[in-house]
Design a protein around this motif. Structure first.
Motif, PDB file in Angstrom:
ATOM      1  N   TYR A  85       5.435  -8.924  72.563  1.00 54.98           N
ATOM      2  CA  TYR A  85       6.380  -8.397  73.551  1.00 54.98           C
ATOM      3  C   TYR A  85       7.715  -9.082  73.336  1.00 54.98           C
ATOM      4  O   TYR A  85       7.784 -10.318  73.293  1.00 54.98           O
ATOM      5  CB  TYR A  85       5.896  -8.714  74.976  1.00 54.98           C
ATOM      6  CG  TYR A  85       4.583  -8.069  75.348  1.00 54.98           C
ATOM      7  CD1 TYR A  85       4.551  -6.845  76.031  1.00 54.98           C
ATOM      8  CD2 TYR A  85       3.362  -8.676  75.020  1.00 54.98           C
ATOM      9  CE1 TYR A  85       3.337  -6.251  76.379  1.00 54.98           C
ATOM     10  CE2 TYR A  85       2.150  -8.078  75.354  1.00 54.98           C
ATOM     11  CZ  TYR A  85       2.142  -6.871  76.029  1.00 54.98           C
ATOM     12  OH  TYR A  85       0.949  -6.282  76.372  1.00 54.98           O
ATOM     13  N   THR A  86       8.774  -8.310  73.211  1.00 55.15           N
ATOM     14  CA  THR A  86      10.115  -8.896  73.124  1.00 55.15           C
ATOM     15  C   THR A  86      10.521  -9.364  74.525  1.00 55.15           C
ATOM     16  O   THR A  86       9.866  -9.035  75.515  1.00 55.15           O
ATOM     17  CB  THR A  86      11.140  -7.859  72.633  1.00 55.15           C
ATOM     18  OG1 THR A  86      11.202  -6.804  73.608  1.00 55.15           O
ATOM     19  CG2 THR A  86      10.760  -7.289  71.272  1.00 55.15           C
ATOM     20  N   GLY A 275      14.566 -18.714  69.471  1.00 54.56           N
ATOM     21  CA  GLY A 275      14.249 -17.865  68.316  1.00 54.56           C
ATOM     22  C   GLY A 275      13.081 -18.365  67.485  1.00 54.56           C
ATOM     23  O   GLY A 275      12.594 -17.662  66.596  1.00 54.56           O
ATOM     24  N   GLU A 276      12.617 -19.596  67.757  1.00 57.24           N
ATOM     25  CA  GLU A 276      11.449 -20.122  67.036  1.00 57.24           C
ATOM     26  C   GLU A 276      10.166 -19.779  67.801  1.00 57.24           C
ATOM     27  O   GLU A 276      10.214 -19.154  68.861  1.00 57.24           O
ATOM     28  CB  GLU A 276      11.576 -21.644  66.880  1.00 57.24           C
ATOM     29  CG  GLU A 276      12.756 -22.063  66.019  1.00 57.24           C
ATOM     30  CD  GLU A 276      12.927 -23.576  65.907  1.00 57.24           C
ATOM     31  OE1 GLU A 276      13.708 -24.003  65.042  1.00 57.24           O
ATOM     32  OE2 GLU A 276      12.297 -24.334  66.683  1.00 57.24           O
ATOM     33  N   THR A 277       9.026 -20.186  67.238  1.00 55.03           N
ATOM     34  CA  THR A 277       7.731 -19.859  67.854  1.00 55.03           C
ATOM     35  C   THR A 277       6.952 -21.120  68.198  1.00 55.03           C
ATOM     36  O   THR A 277       6.837 -22.034  67.379  1.00 55.03           O
ATOM     37  CB  THR A 277       6.877 -18.986  66.910  1.00 55.03           C
ATOM     38  OG1 THR A 277       7.642 -17.845  66.518  1.00 55.03           O
ATOM     39  CG2 THR A 277       5.591 -18.518  67.591  1.00 55.03           C
ATOM     40  N   TYR A 278       6.420 -21.119  69.408  1.00 60.04           N
ATOM     41  CA  TYR A 278       5.634 -22.244  69.939  1.00 60.04           C
ATOM     42  C   TYR A 278       4.193 -21.773  70.098  1.00 60.04           C
ATOM     43  O   TYR A 278       3.947 -20.665  70.585  1.00 60.04           O
ATOM     44  CB  TYR A 278       6.210 -22.623  71.311  1.00 60.04           C
ATOM     45  CG  TYR A 278       5.773 -23.961  71.877  1.00 60.04           C
ATOM     46  CD1 TYR A 278       6.641 -25.045  71.858  1.00 60.04           C
ATOM     47  CD2 TYR A 278       4.522 -24.128  72.465  1.00 60.04           C
ATOM     48  CE1 TYR A 278       6.273 -26.275  72.407  1.00 60.04           C
ATOM     49  CE2 TYR A 278       4.149 -25.355  73.010  1.00 60.04           C
ATOM     50  CZ  TYR A 278       5.028 -26.421  72.974  1.00 60.04           C
ATOM     51  OH  TYR A 278       4.656 -27.636  73.524  1.00 60.04           O
ATOM     52  N   PHE A 279       3.237 -22.607  69.702  1.00 62.86           N
ATOM     53  CA  PHE A 279       1.829 -22.227  69.811  1.00 62.86           C
ATOM     54  C   PHE A 279       1.052 -23.344  70.491  1.00 62.86           C
ATOM     55  O   PHE A 279       0.798 -24.376  69.898  1.00 62.86           O
ATOM     56  CB  PHE A 279       1.261 -21.933  68.419  1.00 62.86           C
ATOM     57  CG  PHE A 279      -0.197 -21.528  68.384  1.00 62.86           C
ATOM     58  CD1 PHE A 279      -0.867 -21.063  69.513  1.00 62.86           C
ATOM     59  CD2 PHE A 279      -0.907 -21.584  67.180  1.00 62.86           C
ATOM     60  CE1 PHE A 279      -2.211 -20.681  69.464  1.00 62.86           C
ATOM     61  CE2 PHE A 279      -2.249 -21.202  67.121  1.00 62.86           C
ATOM     62  CZ  PHE A 279      -2.901 -20.747  68.260  1.00 62.86           C
ATOM     63  N   SER A 280       0.723 -23.135  71.781  1.00 63.32           N
ATOM     64  CA  SER A 280      -0.152 -24.063  72.489  1.00 63.32           C
ATOM     65  C   SER A 280      -1.520 -23.408  72.595  1.00 63.32           C
ATOM     66  O   SER A 280      -1.638 -22.270  73.039  1.00 63.32           O
ATOM     67  CB  SER A 280       0.387 -24.371  73.878  1.00 63.32           C
ATOM     68  OG  SER A 280      -0.616 -25.028  74.637  1.00 63.32           O
ATOM     69  N   THR A 281      -2.556 -24.137  72.195  1.00 66.78           N
ATOM     70  CA  THR A 281      -3.916 -23.571  72.164  1.00 66.78           C
ATOM     71  C   THR A 281      -4.662 -23.790  73.473  1.00 66.78           C
ATOM     72  O   THR A 281      -5.866 -23.598  73.543  1.00 66.78           O
ATOM     73  CB  THR A 281      -4.738 -24.206  71.017  1.00 66.78           C
ATOM     74  OG1 THR A 281      -4.987 -25.589  71.348  1.00 66.78           O
ATOM     75  CG2 THR A 281      -3.999 -24.133  69.690  1.00 66.78           C
ATOM     76  N   SER A 282      -3.954 -24.199  74.519  1.00 66.53           N
ATOM     77  CA  SER A 282      -4.591 -24.464  75.807  1.00 66.53           C
ATOM     78  C   SER A 282      -4.931 -23.149  76.519  1.00 66.53           C
ATOM     79  O   SER A 282      -4.931 -22.075  75.924  1.00 66.53           O
ATOM     80  CB  SER A 282      -3.656 -25.317  76.669  1.00 66.53           C
ATOM     81  OG  SER A 282      -4.283 -25.676  77.889  1.00 66.53           O
ATOM     82  N   ASP A 283      -5.213 -23.257  77.812  1.00 64.41           N
ATOM     83  CA  ASP A 283      -5.552 -22.118  78.652  1.00 64.41           C
ATOM     84  C   ASP A 283      -4.626 -22.153  79.858  1.00 64.41           C
ATOM     85  O   ASP A 283      -4.284 -23.236  80.348  1.00 64.41           O
ATOM     86  CB  ASP A 283      -7.020 -22.239  79.092  1.00 64.41           C
ATOM     87  CG  ASP A 283      -7.508 -21.024  79.854  1.00 64.41           C
ATOM     88  OD1 ASP A 283      -7.097 -20.856  81.030  1.00 64.41           O
ATOM     89  OD2 ASP A 283      -8.318 -20.261  79.298  1.00 64.41           O
ATOM     90  N   LEU A 299      11.540 -20.874  78.668  1.00 57.47           N
ATOM     91  CA  LEU A 299      12.799 -21.480  79.127  1.00 57.47           C
ATOM     92  C   LEU A 299      13.693 -21.802  77.937  1.00 57.47           C
ATOM     93  O   LEU A 299      14.918 -21.667  78.002  1.00 57.47           O
ATOM     94  CB  LEU A 299      12.516 -22.774  79.901  1.00 57.47           C
ATOM     95  CG  LEU A 299      12.047 -22.642  81.355  1.00 57.47           C
ATOM     96  CD1 LEU A 299      11.507 -23.970  81.857  1.00 57.47           C
ATOM     97  CD2 LEU A 299      13.182 -22.178  82.249  1.00 57.47           C
ATOM     98  N   ALA A 300      13.058 -22.230  76.829  1.00 57.50           N
ATOM     99  CA  ALA A 300      13.822 -22.630  75.631  1.00 57.50           C
ATOM    100  C   ALA A 300      14.207 -21.430  74.765  1.00 57.50           C
ATOM    101  O   ALA A 300      14.815 -21.609  73.711  1.00 57.50           O
ATOM    102  CB  ALA A 300      13.005 -23.630  74.815  1.00 57.50           C
ATOM    103  N   GLY A 301      13.836 -20.214  75.186  1.00 50.13           N
ATOM    104  CA  GLY A 301      14.173 -19.029  74.392  1.00 50.13           C
ATOM    105  C   GLY A 301      13.305 -18.864  73.156  1.00 50.13           C
ATOM    106  O   GLY A 301      13.682 -18.185  72.194  1.00 50.13           O
ATOM    107  N   MET A 302      12.126 -19.498  73.187  1.00 50.92           N
ATOM    108  CA  MET A 302      11.200 -19.400  72.057  1.00 50.92           C
ATOM    109  C   MET A 302      10.169 -18.296  72.326  1.00 50.92           C
ATOM    110  O   MET A 302       9.942 -17.903  73.466  1.00 50.92           O
ATOM    111  CB  MET A 302      10.443 -20.725  71.873  1.00 50.92           C
ATOM    112  CG  MET A 302      11.325 -21.903  71.551  1.00 50.92           C
ATOM    113  SD  MET A 302      10.371 -23.454  71.403  1.00 50.92           S
ATOM    114  CE  MET A 302       9.694 -23.300  69.729  1.00 50.92           C
ATOM    115  N   ALA A 303       9.538 -17.827  71.262  1.00 49.34           N
ATOM    116  CA  ALA A 303       8.362 -16.971  71.412  1.00 49.34           C
ATOM    117  C   ALA A 303       7.175 -17.894  71.648  1.00 49.34           C
ATOM    118  O   ALA A 303       7.104 -18.990  71.071  1.00 49.34           O
ATOM    119  CB  ALA A 303       8.142 -16.159  70.143  1.00 49.34           C
ATOM    120  N   THR A 304       6.250 -17.459  72.508  1.00 49.55           N
ATOM    121  CA  THR A 304       5.067 -18.285  72.784  1.00 49.55           C
ATOM    122  C   THR A 304       3.806 -17.492  72.460  1.00 49.55           C
ATOM    123  O   THR A 304       3.707 -16.309  72.799  1.00 49.55           O
ATOM    124  CB  THR A 304       5.063 -18.776  74.247  1.00 49.55           C
ATOM    125  OG1 THR A 304       3.907 -19.586  74.464  1.00 49.55           O
ATOM    126  CG2 THR A 304       5.049 -17.636  75.255  1.00 49.55           C
TER     127      THR A 304
END
Length: 630
Positions: A85-86, A275-283, A299-304
């Motif tokens: 989703y953008t 513009g970067e991507t963040y990957f948290s494997t939590s729930d 908040l940081a404008g990153m993709a999650t």
């Protein structure tokens, strides 16, 4: 570039100026009039007079610069779905969800309980609550009816959002029957329930109360719901955490302080850029999911990335394939997950292009050195341990490479972060222990920084008595963790001072498990302790005195009762709380005044010296446990 020591010092010496500067990282409708009000310790009120909105800062404010950049990347290896989703699409979905809530009578200050698997609609629901000023209370989807009921009772939600089912390891977990039973058990009844139908399980709907997410969403296709401007000190959400008593505590979080704390952490600690991507494997059922799947990265404008599935399905390379595909720059996971991956084919770490990844953050439980070294060598990026709690909302101890590059030390989560005045105190005298290697209780002197819990939901007295009065003569926040500090100021966490155990990063109260087990008709007494485990950090071990021991004469009978107890805990609390083993004894070790010697039981289970046993009533009770384990 300043040194981190100076940065930290400034945050404690002049918190007003320090946090006024950090507050510029978010949008305010009305700027704060007072940075910190500490006039009524231990209650800290941050950014009084300011108005803002979490959803505006996470979604709306990015529309002008990055409307068509990825915002939410939903991946499920359970249902083989993947959808990006953008920011523009996320904005549309959140407004639809907000319109659904409004249409069912949810207004600012009303509670919405969210009991959902890791699906995109859960993110829409959380952000929609933030948008209209409703207080969300997310309950981990792995909890069963009794746990869920106690949280419904306490949060008293006007509305509940859930789904037909979740899935784990290909096994469907039906949510609707658990939810219906929890509502039946609770004296509080929600006015409405919204159900997402994933088509995983049949679902009975209660006319007048239950509504279909899809049906409501179609009604509100073009909804436009403006953000409700919230006072910085207004409640954003509550989240339940296990305590030393069976009753879970609702950790209450504010709006403005939390937004500033997360925005600052994304800059100084996680070094994440728009513009970067963040990957948290939590729930999303845990605080890490709130702070670093939903709010922080957006908040940081990153993709999650929001991931539903195991780290080893379809194989142990799934996470690394996502890092390659979505160019993940920052990743956040737990030591248990890494220990699971350590058992997979090491070639899987080399199979994917991980050049985008700058750091892997780990938290939830202590990181052991062999695991840290293994993953550091495998990934070739810094492994940054961090230590915090549901109560704190963001890291207490870690490394802030965005301020000054520092190296991690294996086994240590790092140094106190800006805003945190961390000390080690003697548990009974309250004296500060300043020499390296002295073991004491890790505490925080007030005022606690922005983003920290405001209080316990509906129970200020419990907040003060539980957290701030456990060290004699000192008004300090106790983490209830033992710790030591080395000569360089790095902290090491040595386990809990209370009866909370940490199973694979999940905080479980032993009392809650004991209460569940003791509801079995053939259980007279029970003690549950956390025992060190190579994979999960700790596991729960239960010792039971049966009401009628005459039937427990052979292994088959004991295994049958153990199985029945497992089933009971699964049904009441969820599989997450199931003990690793239930052992049957004729007596539990107690002091002469009748206090259970949990510490001694734990020591024996871990092969350690149980220490001073002069107050034990019956030494044979502990010997019996020794013999069982041998």
């Amino acid at each position: 570039m300043t040194t981190f020591a100076d940065f930290h010092r400034q945050s404690l010496a002049d918190p007003q100026a320090f946090w006024a500067e950090q507050a510029k990282l978010i949008d305010w409708k009305t700027p704060p009039q007072q940075v910190c009000d500490w006039s009524n310790p231990p209650f800290a009120h941050w950014f009084k007079g300011g108005t803002t909105n979490l959803c505006h800062n996470a979604v709306d404010r990015h529309l002008k610069d990055r409307a068509d950049q990825p915002a939410l990347i939903y991946v499920s290896t359970e249902t083989n779905e993947e959808r990006t989703y953008t920011f523009r699409e996320l904005h549309t979905e959140v407004q639809r969800a907000a319109a659904m809530l409004r249409g069912l009578g949810v207004n600012k200050g009303d509670r919405v309980l969210i009991y959902m698997p890791m699906i995109a609609e859960a993110a829409f629901a959380m952000l929609a609550c933030a948008r209209i000023g409703a207080i969300h209370s997310v309950v981990f989807g792995g909890f069963a009816s009794v746990s869920l009921a106690s949280r419904i009772e306490d949060a008293s939600p006007k509305l509940i959002i859930s789904a037909d089912a979740g899935s784990r390891g290909g096994k469907v977990v039906e949510y609707k029957p658990l939810l219906d039973e929890a509502i039946r058990l609770s004296s509080h009844k929600p006015e409405s329930v919204i159900m997402v139908n994933r088509g995983l399980a049949p679902m009975s709907m209660l006319a007048g109360r239950d509504h279909s997410w899809r049906g409501l969403s179609e009604k509100h296709q073009d909804a436009q719901v403006p953000c409700e401007w919230m006072d910085a000190t207004d409640i954003s959400y509550t989240i339940y955490t296990s305590g030393t008593t069976g009753r879970p505590k609702g950790v209450q979080r504010d709006t403005g302080g939390y937004a500033v704390a997360l925005a600052a952490s994304m800059k100084h600690i996680f070094c994440g850029n728009p513009g970067e991507t963040y990957f948290s494997t939590s729930d999303i059922g845990w605080v890490v999911g709130h702070s670093y799947i939903i709010y922080g990265p957006l908040l940081a404008g990153m993709a999650t990335i929001m991931y539903e599935g195991l780290p080893i399905r379809p194989d142990g390379g799934i996470w690394w394939s996502l890092v390659e595909k979505y160019k993940v720059t920052v990743m956040f996971s737990a030591p248990t997950a890494v220990r699971v991956l350590k058992k997979q084919d090491p070639a899987l770490l080399k199979k994917y292009d991980l050049s985008s990844l700058r750091a892997l953050f780990l938290a939830g439980e202590p990181l052991d050195e062999p695991t840290g070294r293994w993953i550091a060598e495998g990934l070739g990026v810094p492994i940054i341990d961090n230590y915090w709690q549901t109560e704190s909302g963001w890291p207490i101890l870690t490394i802030a490479n965005g301020v000054e590059k520092k190296s991690s030390k294996f086994g240590s989560p790092g140094v106190p972060m800006y805003g945190y005045n961390v000390k080690i105190l003697h548990e009974s005298t309250g004296e500060e222990l300043t020499e390296p290697g002295q073991k004491g209780v890790v505490v925080i002197e007030g005022p606690t920084p922005p983003g920290f819990m405001q209080t316990v939901w509906k129970d200020d007295a419990r907040f003060v008595n539980t957290y701030w009065k456990s060290i004699p003569g000192k008004l300090v926040y106790s983490t209830f963790d033992w710790g030591i500090r080395d000569q360089d100021g790095y902290y090491y966490i040595l386990g809990r001072t209370d009866d909370v155990i940490n199973v694979a990063g999940h905080r479980l109260g032993t009392r809650e498990i004991e209460e569940s087990i003791s509801s079995h008709p053939n259980v007279a007494e029970v003690a549950v302790v956390g025992v060190a485990d190579q994979l999960k950090g700790q596991v729960a071990m239960a010792f039971v005195v049966a009401r009628d021991a005459s039937a427990l004469t052979d292994d088959a009978a004991r295994l049958k009762l153990e199985g029945a107890i497992f089933k009971l805990v699964d049904e009441q609390l969820g599989a997450v709380a199931r003990p690793a083993r239930v052992r049957f004894v004729t007596a539990l070790p107690k002091t002469r005044s009748g206090k259970l010697l949990r510490r001694a039981i734990q020591a024996v289970c871990e092969g350690r010296d149980p220490g001073d046993l002069t107050t034990i009533e019956d030494p044979t009770a502990l010997q019996q446990i020794r013999d069982l384990l041998a």
